[in-house]
Design an enzyme around this catalytic site. Structure first.
Site, PDB file in Angstrom:
ATOM      1  N   LYS A 171       0.840  -1.204   0.000  1.00 15.12           N
ATOM      2  CA  LYS A 171       0.000   0.000   0.000  1.00 15.12           C
ATOM      3  C   LYS A 171       0.873   1.251   0.000  1.00 15.12           C
ATOM      4  O   LYS A 171       0.611   2.210  -0.728  1.00 15.12           O
ATOM      5  CB  LYS A 171      -0.944  -0.019   1.215  1.00 15.12           C
ATOM      6  CG  LYS A 171      -2.063  -1.046   1.068  1.00 15.12           C
ATOM      7  CD  LYS A 171      -2.831  -1.316   2.368  1.00 15.12           C
ATOM      8  CE  LYS A 171      -3.843  -2.442   2.127  1.00 15.12           C
ATOM      9  NZ  LYS A 171      -4.561  -2.871   3.342  1.00 15.12           N
ATOM     10  N   GLN A 196      -4.572  -1.622   9.445  1.00 13.05           N
ATOM     11  CA  GLN A 196      -4.536  -2.966   8.872  1.00 13.05           C
ATOM     12  C   GLN A 196      -5.153  -3.967   9.849  1.00 13.05           C
ATOM     13  O   GLN A 196      -4.829  -3.979  11.040  1.00 13.05           O
ATOM     14  CB  GLN A 196      -3.078  -3.335   8.537  1.00 13.05           C
ATOM     15  CG  GLN A 196      -2.919  -4.650   7.796  1.00 13.05           C
ATOM     16  CD  GLN A 196      -3.541  -4.648   6.396  1.00 13.05           C
ATOM     17  OE1 GLN A 196      -3.639  -3.611   5.740  1.00 13.05           O
ATOM     18  NE2 GLN A 196      -3.972  -5.802   5.948  1.00 13.05           N
ATOM     19  N   ASP A 223     -11.150   2.726   3.927  1.00 13.19           N
ATOM     20  CA  ASP A 223     -11.522   1.307   3.862  1.00 13.19           C
ATOM     21  C   ASP A 223     -13.036   1.147   3.695  1.00 13.19           C
ATOM     22  O   ASP A 223     -13.505   0.075   3.314  1.00 13.19           O
ATOM     23  CB  ASP A 223     -11.122   0.606   5.173  1.00 13.19           C
ATOM     24  CG  ASP A 223      -9.855  -0.221   5.048  1.00 13.19           C
ATOM     25  OD1 ASP A 223      -9.573  -0.704   3.941  1.00 13.19           O
ATOM     26  OD2 ASP A 223      -9.176  -0.394   6.078  1.00 13.19           O
TER      27      ASP A 223
HETATM   28  N1  GUN Z   1      -7.107  -6.953   6.064  1.00 10.15           N
HETATM   29  C1  GUN Z   1      -7.494  -7.691   5.009  1.00 10.15           C
HETATM   30  N2  GUN Z   1      -8.106  -6.913   4.091  1.00 10.15           N
HETATM   31  C2  GUN Z   1      -8.108  -5.665   4.589  1.00 10.15           C
HETATM   32  C3  GUN Z   1      -8.588  -4.424   4.076  1.00 10.15           C
HETATM   33  O1  GUN Z   1      -9.167  -4.305   3.002  1.00 10.15           O
HETATM   34  N3  GUN Z   1      -8.377  -3.356   4.879  1.00 10.15           N
HETATM   35  C4  GUN Z   1      -7.764  -3.458   6.088  1.00 10.15           C
HETATM   36  N4  GUN Z   1      -7.625  -2.357   6.805  1.00 10.15           N
HETATM   37  N5  GUN Z   1      -7.311  -4.586   6.584  1.00 10.15           N
HETATM   38  C5  GUN Z   1      -7.478  -5.683   5.827  1.00 10.15           C
END
Ligand code: GUN
Length: 277
Positions: free
Chosen positions: A48, A92, A115
């Site tokens: 990311k 995350q 998100d």
């Molecule tokens: N863990 C797995 N997928 C995601 C996501 O799309 N966003 C976040 N913040 N954590 C994740």
């Protein structure tokens, strides 16, 4: 059978985002918080951060120890909520067990919730008045639009009912005019339900669970799963070999939905930034 090239679609999307950033008077900013040192999460967060740099975003990668207290994590989020350089905040998941995931998500300002997990953003999606939309389901909708499928009236089956993928995915398809069935671990006769579906989206986290013989001839199959076999090979939740000659379109793993999730996160951060300037 045609392959939906998520890698290429995501690359085109990043290119479009980059050219829009070049025309803004400040760079969109994303903060990504990683708690602890789960290796898979560390890889996602690094990807990311790299994607942000590629499109010219300002990015802050914030690493916190696994034993951070709830109060410390919430105060970090509150600081970012009021930081004018930051348009998007992502924590995350999953978080260590002693932290209250729901409270963490609800503490992120809904305007910076790139998100799309905050109850306010999920509520807006359910009302078909979306603001920030969860990245993976939104990325899947971009893929479907790119291959030119008309979703109105289609029978769709979503396998998996998680807050991150299955539930918002079902809502996206409903908002686009589909008839949607959500299946999960206690669904009866999953093969029978899949056999009726024009579009199948799978997000269960079980390697190669969905077999080609369960799929209707000519269906579109979207595989959100990423699983590593003991051999080291990455596979999806769909058994690609038995499904590829039955589906009209199918996403590969890797190179399917995965790259779309990150590109869509950038897209959400850009739109959050544009709301403010
Ligand atoms: N863990 C797995 N997928 C995601 C996501 O799309 N966003 C976040 N913040 N954590 C994740």
């Amino acid at each position: 059978m045609s392959i939906i090239d998520g890698k290429q679609i995501a690359k085109d999307l990043r290119q479009s985002i980059k050219s829009q950033v070049d025309n803004l008077n400040r760079a969109p900013g994303l903060a990504v918080i990683l708690v602890g040192d789960d290796p898979a999460s560390a890889v996602y967060v690094r990807n990311k951060d790299n994607a942000c740099k590629e499109v010219g975003f300002y990015s802050e990668k914030i690493d916190k120890p696994a034993d951070i207290t709830q109060e410390e994590l919430l105060s970090e989020i509150k600081r970012l909520n009021t930081d004018d350089r930051i348009d998007g905040i992502l924590v995350q998941l999953p978080l260590p067990n002693h932290l209250d995931t729901n409270l963490v998500i609800e503490t992120i300002s809904p305007e910076k919730d790139v998100d799309g997990f905050h109850s306010e953003n999920i509520g807006k999606l359910m009302q078909n008045k979306p603001y920030l939309r969860p990245c993976t389901p939104k990325g899947v909708m971009t893929m479907l639009a790119t291959i030119g499928v008309d979703i109105v009236g289609k029978d769709c089956v979503v396998v998996g009912a998680s807050n991150i993928v299955g539930r918002p995915m079902a809502m996206e398809l409903l908002n686009a005019g589909a008839t949607v069935t959500i299946c999960h671990s206690r669904t009866q006769d999953l093969p029978g339900k899949l056999k009726l579906a024009d579009i199948v989206v799978v997000a269960v986290g079980i390697p190669q669970m969905i077999k080609g013989e369960w799929i209707k001839d000519g269906a579109i199959v979207i595989d959100v799963g990423i699983n590593r076999l003991d051999s080291g090979k990455l596979v999806g939740d769909v058994d690609f070999e038995s499904t590829k000659d039955i589906a009209s379109w199918i996403t590969p793993v890797p190179g399917g939905v995965g790259p779309m999730t990150i590109a869509t996160l950038l897209e959400n951060t850009l739109s959050s930034c544009k709301e403010k300037i």
